[in-house]
Design a protein around this motif. Structure first.
Motif, PDB file in Angstrom:
ATOM      1  N   GLY A 136     -10.080  11.568  -6.621  1.00 58.04           N
ATOM      2  CA  GLY A 136     -10.772  13.035  -5.331  1.00 58.04           C
ATOM      3  C   GLY A 136     -10.790  11.167  -4.157  1.00 58.04           C
ATOM      4  O   GLY A 136     -11.627  11.591  -3.275  1.00 58.04           O
ATOM      5  N   CYS A 137      -9.954  10.822  -4.289  1.00 52.03           N
ATOM      6  CA  CYS A 137      -9.718   9.697  -3.050  1.00 52.03           C
ATOM      7  C   CYS A 137      -9.122  10.300  -1.953  1.00 52.03           C
ATOM      8  O   CYS A 137      -8.467  10.791  -1.906  1.00 52.03           O
ATOM      9  CB  CYS A 137      -9.426   8.022  -3.571  1.00 52.03           C
ATOM     10  N   SER A 138      -9.207   9.271  -0.814  1.00 47.90           N
ATOM     11  CA  SER A 138      -8.366   9.828   0.420  1.00 47.90           C
ATOM     12  C   SER A 138      -6.587   9.365  -0.080  1.00 47.90           C
ATOM     13  O   SER A 138      -5.805   9.702   0.045  1.00 47.90           O
ATOM     14  CB  SER A 138      -8.789   9.285   1.873  1.00 47.90           C
ATOM     15  N   HIS A 139      -6.821   7.971   0.079  1.00 48.47           N
ATOM     16  CA  HIS A 139      -5.973   7.204  -0.095  1.00 48.47           C
ATOM     17  C   HIS A 139      -6.415   5.307  -0.631  1.00 48.47           C
ATOM     18  O   HIS A 139      -7.470   5.261  -0.297  1.00 48.47           O
ATOM     19  CB  HIS A 139      -4.930   6.572   1.477  1.00 48.47           C
ATOM     20  N   THR A 140      -5.664   4.739  -1.388  1.00 45.07           N
ATOM     21  CA  THR A 140      -5.077   3.625  -2.041  1.00 45.07           C
ATOM     22  C   THR A 140      -4.699   2.349  -1.405  1.00 45.07           C
ATOM     23  O   THR A 140      -3.589   2.785  -0.100  1.00 45.07           O
ATOM     24  CB  THR A 140      -5.661   3.460  -3.190  1.00 45.07           C
ATOM     25  N   MET A 141      -4.943   0.759  -1.612  1.00 42.88           N
ATOM     26  CA  MET A 141      -4.240   0.228  -1.360  1.00 42.88           C
ATOM     27  C   MET A 141      -4.245  -1.236  -2.251  1.00 42.88           C
ATOM     28  O   MET A 141      -5.340  -1.802  -2.522  1.00 42.88           O
ATOM     29  CB  MET A 141      -4.981  -0.165   0.384  1.00 42.88           C
ATOM     30  N   ILE A 142      -2.956  -1.106  -1.857  1.00 43.24           N
ATOM     31  CA  ILE A 142      -3.208  -2.888  -3.474  1.00 43.24           C
ATOM     32  C   ILE A 142      -3.305  -3.837  -2.364  1.00 43.24           C
ATOM     33  O   ILE A 142      -1.712  -3.830  -1.863  1.00 43.24           O
ATOM     34  CB  ILE A 142      -1.862  -2.770  -4.420  1.00 43.24           C
ATOM     35  N   ALA A 143      -3.731  -4.941  -2.446  1.00 48.84           N
ATOM     36  CA  ALA A 143      -3.581  -7.081  -1.604  1.00 48.84           C
ATOM     37  C   ALA A 143      -3.399  -7.609  -3.237  1.00 48.84           C
ATOM     38  O   ALA A 143      -4.518  -7.829  -3.840  1.00 48.84           O
ATOM     39  CB  ALA A 143      -4.566  -6.174  -0.803  1.00 48.84           C
ATOM     40  N   VAL A 144      -2.246  -8.008  -2.240  1.00 51.76           N
ATOM     41  CA  VAL A 144      -1.884  -9.480  -3.233  1.00 51.76           C
ATOM     42  C   VAL A 144      -2.080 -10.249  -2.813  1.00 51.76           C
ATOM     43  O   VAL A 144      -2.005 -10.933  -1.331  1.00 51.76           O
ATOM     44  CB  VAL A 144      -0.925  -9.165  -4.041  1.00 51.76           C
ATOM     45  N   ARG A 145      -2.785 -11.889  -3.280  1.00 53.63           N
ATOM     46  CA  ARG A 145      -2.655 -13.043  -3.164  1.00 53.63           C
ATOM     47  C   ARG A 145      -1.674 -13.918  -2.417  1.00 53.63           C
ATOM     48  O   ARG A 145      -1.086 -13.455  -3.497  1.00 53.63           O
ATOM     49  CB  ARG A 145      -3.472 -14.183  -4.433  1.00 53.63           C
ATOM     50  N   ASN A 146      -1.638 -14.091  -1.267  1.00 50.25           N
ATOM     51  CA  ASN A 146      -0.694 -15.394  -0.758  1.00 50.25           C
ATOM     52  C   ASN A 146      -0.516 -16.373  -1.489  1.00 50.25           C
ATOM     53  O   ASN A 146      -1.831 -17.267  -2.727  1.00 50.25           O
ATOM     54  CB  ASN A 146      -0.402 -15.741   0.417  1.00 50.25           C
ATOM     55  N   ASN A 147       0.561 -16.985  -1.750  1.00 45.00           N
ATOM     56  CA  ASN A 147       0.692 -18.570  -2.163  1.00 45.00           C
ATOM     57  C   ASN A 147      -0.197 -19.542  -1.898  1.00 45.00           C
ATOM     58  O   ASN A 147      -0.382 -20.925  -2.714  1.00 45.00           O
ATOM     59  CB  ASN A 147       2.115 -18.863  -2.144  1.00 45.00           C
ATOM     60  N   ASP A 148      -1.110 -19.309  -0.111  1.00 45.35           N
ATOM     61  CA  ASP A 148      -1.462 -20.150  -0.618  1.00 45.35           C
ATOM     62  C   ASP A 148      -2.858 -20.203  -0.934  1.00 45.35           C
ATOM     63  O   ASP A 148      -4.190 -20.966  -1.469  1.00 45.35           O
ATOM     64  CB  ASP A 148      -1.611 -20.732   1.069  1.00 45.35           C
ATOM     65  N   GLY A 149      -3.057 -19.510  -1.397  1.00 48.35           N
ATOM     66  CA  GLY A 149      -4.561 -18.882  -2.409  1.00 48.35           C
ATOM     67  C   GLY A 149      -6.057 -19.107  -1.789  1.00 48.35           C
ATOM     68  O   GLY A 149      -6.861 -18.656  -1.972  1.00 48.35           O
ATOM     69  N   LEU A 150      -5.894 -18.596  -0.202  1.00 47.18           N
ATOM     70  CA  LEU A 150      -6.994 -18.464   0.670  1.00 47.18           C
ATOM     71  C   LEU A 150      -7.031 -17.483   0.789  1.00 47.18           C
ATOM     72  O   LEU A 150      -7.667 -16.723   1.448  1.00 47.18           O
ATOM     73  CB  LEU A 150      -7.163 -19.902   1.607  1.00 47.18           C
ATOM     74  N   THR A 151      -5.670 -16.580   1.600  1.00 52.36           N
ATOM     75  CA  THR A 151      -5.312 -15.413   2.464  1.00 52.36           C
ATOM     76  C   THR A 151      -4.631 -14.408   1.170  1.00 52.36           C
ATOM     77  O   THR A 151      -4.247 -14.638  -0.373  1.00 52.36           O
ATOM     78  CB  THR A 151      -4.567 -15.267   3.279  1.00 52.36           C
ATOM     79  N   TYR A 152      -4.351 -12.910   1.438  1.00 50.87           N
ATOM     80  CA  TYR A 152      -4.422 -12.561   1.177  1.00 50.87           C
ATOM     81  C   TYR A 152      -3.058 -11.386   1.702  1.00 50.87           C
ATOM     82  O   TYR A 152      -3.314 -11.433   3.368  1.00 50.87           O
ATOM     83  CB  TYR A 152      -4.558 -10.744   0.400  1.00 50.87           C
ATOM     84  N   SER A 153      -1.987 -10.286   0.694  1.00 48.97           N
ATOM     85  CA  SER A 153      -1.305  -9.635   1.700  1.00 48.97           C
ATOM     86  C   SER A 153      -1.089  -8.119   1.247  1.00 48.97           C
ATOM     87  O   SER A 153      -1.390  -8.265   0.219  1.00 48.97           O
ATOM     88  CB  SER A 153      -0.250 -10.298   2.061  1.00 48.97           C
ATOM     89  N   ALA A 154      -0.538  -6.978   2.126  1.00 54.98           N
ATOM     90  CA  ALA A 154      -0.504  -5.691   1.687  1.00 54.98           C
ATOM     91  C   ALA A 154       0.332  -5.877   0.437  1.00 54.98           C
ATOM     92  O   ALA A 154       1.404  -6.482   0.716  1.00 54.98           O
ATOM     93  CB  ALA A 154      -0.407  -5.101   2.719  1.00 54.98           C
ATOM     94  N   PHE A 155       0.212  -5.364  -1.157  1.00 53.91           N
ATOM     95  CA  PHE A 155       0.937  -4.940  -1.920  1.00 53.91           C
ATOM     96  C   PHE A 155       2.470  -3.503  -1.606  1.00 53.91           C
ATOM     97  O   PHE A 155       3.107  -3.477  -1.216  1.00 53.91           O
ATOM     98  CB  PHE A 155       0.760  -5.673  -2.801  1.00 53.91           C
ATOM     99  N   LEU A 156       1.234  -2.706  -1.442  1.00 51.96           N
ATOM    100  CA  LEU A 156       1.814  -1.608  -1.079  1.00 51.96           C
ATOM    101  C   LEU A 156       0.910  -0.556  -0.543  1.00 51.96           C
ATOM    102  O   LEU A 156      -0.739  -0.592  -0.860  1.00 51.96           O
ATOM    103  CB  LEU A 156       1.884  -0.613  -2.103  1.00 51.96           C
ATOM    104  N   LEU A 157       0.710   0.408   0.451  1.00 50.71           N
ATOM    105  CA  LEU A 157      -0.095   1.847   0.857  1.00 50.71           C
ATOM    106  C   LEU A 157       0.885   2.898   0.291  1.00 50.71           C
ATOM    107  O   LEU A 157       2.438   2.716  -0.132  1.00 50.71           O
ATOM    108  CB  LEU A 157      -0.466   1.604   2.035  1.00 50.71           C
ATOM    109  N   ASP A 158       0.050   3.917   0.377  1.00 56.59           N
ATOM    110  CA  ASP A 158       0.121   5.270  -0.502  1.00 56.59           C
ATOM    111  C   ASP A 158       1.501   5.994   0.483  1.00 56.59           C
ATOM    112  O   ASP A 158       1.074   4.702   2.327  1.00 56.59           O
ATOM    113  CB  ASP A 158      -0.868   6.436   0.193  1.00 56.59           C
ATOM    114  N   GLU A 159       2.425   6.028   0.800  1.00 58.57           N
ATOM    115  CA  GLU A 159       3.233   6.494   1.885  1.00 58.57           C
ATOM    116  C   GLU A 159       2.815   7.762   2.570  1.00 58.57           C
ATOM    117  O   GLU A 159       3.880   7.589   3.847  1.00 58.57           O
ATOM    118  CB  GLU A 159       4.814   7.104   1.001  1.00 58.57           C
TER     119      GLU A 159
END
Length: 926
Positions: A266-289
């Motif tokens: 029953g959610c609006s949308h989701t997002m998956i974020a993964v950790r970058n190689n520096d271990g300190l930041t993340y970036s978007a992995f995928l979003l609802d199309e």
């Protein structure tokens, strides 16, 4: 009087009779009251038993209908029907409490008259998450002894609660309430809205019995529903597990989440974020199309707000359970991540975050957005936690596949790059190859590689694209030979971080670029730097221009591998150029060595042959015996004697007859070295320890390790160095100039001097402790004038040597010449004899050496001339006087402009030699 008495007696009798009668009546009434009491109790007991039987029948009948109910709606309608028949009520309200989301479910039943005049049941169901209801409901639950409440009183007490106002508007003036409980757990409350006249006749026991049956039934239905929910959830997870196992890419996973998860959660949308190689930041992995936030995806990896140590992700990283966040509350905090701003604009209210982890390693986050928080129940949170485990496996597999594919591509690129640069041995050709490779691999527009020396902080352009810069070949050659100082701030930034670094180009940086590139660099305010290392040693700095630093960071692993390959190629080119230069040097020295071979062989034979010490006199035999006695030991030897008496030959004889004969005997002339270089000559120095120390150098002590060190002219050593020499002799360890540690050495010391060291000690020019340390085994060599019997054999020896060397056929010495030689005082000893023989051979024409050109020993004094008497002095005396005058004029300064050497027109080294030869001391200048 008598009548009065009679009358009083009569009244007393009546009073007693009346009293007795009243007592009898009271006794009769008490007996009658007891009978009435027993009758009433009997009647009441009969009525109570009849009522209890009636209530039991009602509860038994109700239990049958309750047992037949399969859900809460059917159950509540059955209970309402029974309650309406048992009690005189206007309406019924059942409040059920949900502990999962701390909300209340209301079921209101009321009678409504239709236009036709019929009465039908109206049901109103709703959910509320109202914190204001909690104290009101708790008050009703606590008032178990007083089941009846007045609606108007609650409206007045809680004006903010609309529930009581609605009851008052419907005309429900009174209500009775009981709590629905099972095993101490409160399920809700049963509320009967009663007519005023029915409040007094409320059957409390029946109401409590009904509430007990209702509580048990609700608990059973709740358990059944929970069991069915878990069963359905397990089946769902098994189905999802089967379907998600076939997902191989991010697009498939995005569609899977959209089709399977969104409707379920029953959610609006989701997002998956993964950790970058520096271990300190993340970036978007995928979003609802279909998510509107997808238009912001380019921003999700480019802002500072994507740091993992933010308040939301940092909390989610610490726990494996889902966490709920109110987006409006997050917006009030000082740190506001970008995804909070975006989704608040999309009217989202609640954010759920759960981590994705492999073991204890957190590699990503699942973010789910809801517009309504009330739909998030405890069961749904448990479902999300279970789904996250399935999702974690799928994301990890996709990342692993991407990593494998990326590494395979990188291996292919590295192999291609390695094949291209492996055979290159010329830096110009390598520069052209790097231009092509850098453009293909990274899109680098221009580059410069500087060779770097950390200690000197110097660098020079070694490789760059000359065609890009428009440089001519001559200009390229000039740039490659130009040393420049590397800015410390930029250098520290590049060398301390083992990754690409973005830095601003300033005026100092422009000087590091080859001239033609400077104009191009001024148009861009930033370049990217990378340290090139071979092992742990940095050898060069790569600087290049790229339009997108983020893309460079994404290719960081490949860039590091390329730099590793490049370091080997640069090292090979440098080594190849060095080898070529060394081959040229070797060829030049080869010709020189061929010319010097004969002379060096002869010198080695003369200097190292014990038999070359010529002498048959008693004093020489005594010297030979002393040499034999001390040679086999490691004791320090001090050789004393005038100049030219052969002190070095005696030192070599001692070494050649010692156990150290297979090692070197290193000679140091303490008088021939400047005072500021003697320490470096003896003990060595580290690279950069002083100006001109371009490399590390071993001292004579280290070269003579396990051998012999011959310190000639030890009396000329400066006092400040005598202390260090004494320490080296006593401790058998040295310390290089600029060094940090001591070095153990095993050296035998042989010292020699033509000075009177005892006198030097008395006059404070030589340390007494060093003198006693050297004077262990003194050997004093006699002057030639004290052993004239050795002159004939010495002369014969030198005649044979120099006749052979000069090609003359001279074999004998004339008797007259021999007599002159015997009577000569020989102030220069054997060295003077040798040089006079050599000069006489050169001036002789026959087979016999008839004349020896000895110096004329004229007495010093005066000579008369036409101008008067003049003082007679030798050339050396005149030269000594002249040098002294010039030194006094220059205040003792020898070198430099205006120095004595400059005025006399001779090199400083020549003047120093003359000063020592003539015996000029500092005290002569005073």
């Amino acid at each position: 009087m008598l009548n009065s008495i009679k009358h009083a007696g009569t009244e007393e009798v009546r009073y007693r009779a009346l009293s007795d009668m009243l007592n009898e009546h009271l006794i009769s009434m008490e007996s009658l009251s007891e009978k009435f009491k027993d009758a009433i109790l009997t009647h009441l007991l009969s009525a109570t038993l009849h009522a209890n039987d009636d209530e039991k029948a009602i509860l038994l009948n109700l239990s049958s209908e309750v047992a037949a109910s399969r859900n809460s709606e059917d159950l509540l309608e059955a209970v309402h029907a029974k309650l309406a028949s048992f009690f005189d009520i206007e309406g019924l309200t059942i409040i059920l409490h949900s502990a999962e989301n701390d909300s209340y479910q209301f079921h209101e039943y009321e009678k409504e008259r239709t236009p036709a005049g019929d009465i039908q049941l109206k049901v109103n169901r709703r959910h509320e998450h109202n914190l204001q209801l909690r104290p009101v409901i708790n008050e009703m639950a606590d008032a178990l002894t007083d089941l009846s409440f007045d609606t108007a009183e609650f409206v007045e007490r809680y004006p903010e609660v609309d529930l009581f106002k609605s009851w008052e508007a419907k005309g429900w003036q009174n209500f009775a309430a009981v709590t629905l409980k099972v095993s101490g757990e409160t399920l809700g409350h049963l509320i009967l809205h009663m007519f005023p006249h029915a409040v007094a006749s409320l059957r409390i026991n029946l109401l409590r019995g009904i509430s007990a049956q209702l509580s048990v039934a609700l608990s059973n239905i709740k358990m059944v529903e929970e069991t069915m929910r878990r069963r359905n959830e397990m089946e769902l997870l098994l189905a999802i597990n089967t379907d998600i196992a076939s997902v191989r890419g991010t697009d498939e996973l995005a569609r899977f989440i959209k089709d399977k998860f969104k409707q379920l959660l029953g959610c609006s949308h989701t997002m998956i974020a993964v950790r970058n190689n520096d271990g300190l930041t993340y970036s978007a992995f995928l979003l609802d199309e279909d998510a509107r936030a997808k238009t912001h995806l380019s921003n999700l990896s480019a802002r500072d707000s994507n740091k993992i140590n933010g308040p939301v992700l940092n909390q989610a990283r610490q726990t494996s359970i889902p966490l709920l966040f109110d987006l409006d509350e997050l917006a009030l905090q000082e740190y506001q991540p970008l995804y909070v701003k975006i989704n608040r604009q999309l009217q989202q209210k609640t954010l759920l975050v759960i981590r994705l982890a492999k073991g204890e390693e957190v590699f990503g986050f699942w973010l789910i957005y809801f517009k309504d928080r009330d739909i998030i129940t405890t069961g749904k949170l448990q479902l999300i936690q279970s789904l996250s485990l399935q999702l974690c496996i799928s994301v990890a597999n996709i990342l692993a596949n991407q990593e494998i594919k990326s590494r395979e591509e990188e291996k292919g690129r590295l192999l291609k790059f390695s094949s291209a640069i492996a055979p290159v041995r010329d830096h110009k050709l390598l520069a052209k190859i790097l231009k092509v490779q850098f453009q293909e691999l990274f899109g680098i527009e221009d580059y410069v590689i500087h060779l770097f020396d950390r200690e000197s902080q110097k660098c020079m352009p070694f490789l760059y694209d000359a065609s890009q810069a428009g440089a001519e070949p001559d200009e390229l050659a000039d740039n490659l030979n130009t040393l420049m100082t590397f800015p410390e701030s930029i250098l520290d930034l590049i060398t301390e971080i083992d990754s690409p670094v973005l830095y601003e180009v300033n005026d100092t940086c422009l000087t590091l670029l080859p001239g033609p590139m400077t104009a191009d660099a001024q148009s861009d305010n930033a370049r990217i730097g990378m340290f090139i290392q071979i092992g742990s040693e940095g050898i060069a700095v790569l600087s290049f221009l790229h339009p997108d630093f983020r893309r460079v960071k994404q290719q960081e692993v490949l860039l590091k591998s390329i730099c590793s390959q490049l370091s080997i190629a640069i090292s090979n080119i440098l080594a190849n150029e060095k080898v070529n230069q060394q081959l040229i040097e070797i060829d030049r020295y080869k010709h020189q060595l061929e010319e010097e071979t004969i002379y060096l062989k002869e010198e080695i034979e003369v200097n190292q042959n014990y038999a070359e010490i010529i002498g048959e006199s008693q004093v020489m035999q005594k010297t030979f015996r002393m040499v034999t006695q001390v040679a086999s030991s490691d004791s320090t030897v001090l050789i004393l004697g005038e100049t030219g008496t052969g002190k070095e030959l005696i030192a070599r004889a001692i070494h050649n007859n010692s156990p150290r004969k297979n090692k070197l005997m290193v000679k140091v002339n303490c008088a021939a070295l400047p005072a500021n270089l003697i320490e470096s000559e003896l003990f060595g120095h580290e690279k950069g320890s002083f100006t001109g120390a371009t490399e590390r150098r071993l001292g004579k002590f280290e070269l003579a390790n396990n051998g012999t060190l011959f310190l000639d002219e030890i009396g000329e050593m400066p006092l400040e160095l005598q202390v260090k020499l004494l320490r080296a002799l006593q401790e058998k360890e040295i310390e290089r100039v600029g060094g940090r540690g001591t070095i153990k050495v095993d050296v035998r010391i042989i010292a020699a001097t033509n000075r009177d060291l005892e006198k030097e000690v008395d006059e404070g020019r030589f340390r007494s402790d060093l003198y006693y340390r050297l004077n262990i085994f003194p050997i004093e060599l006699s002057a030639l004038r004290d052993r004239k019997e050795d002159i004939p054999i010495l002369a014969t020896h030198f005649i044979h040597r120099y006749a052979k060397k000069t090609g003359r056929q001279i074999t004998t010495l004339g008797s007259k010449a021999l007599q002159e030689m015997v009577h000569y005082s020989w102030p220069g000893n054997i060295r003077e004899l040798e040089h006079l023989i050599e000069r006489s051979i050169l001036l002789s024409t026959g087979p016999m050496l008839k004349n020896i050109h000895l110096p004329t020993n004229k007495p010093k004094g005066t000579a008369a001339t036409s101008a008067g008497e003049i003082a007679l002095k030798t050339i050396d005396e005149n030269e000594c006087d002249h040098i002294l005058k010039i030194l006094k004029y220059c205040q003792g300064r020898i070198s430099g402009p205006g120095g004595a050497a400059d005025i006399l027109g001779v090199p400083p080294s020549t003047l120093n030699s003359k000063i020592k030869r003539l015996g000029i001391k500092k005290e002569h200048l005073i």
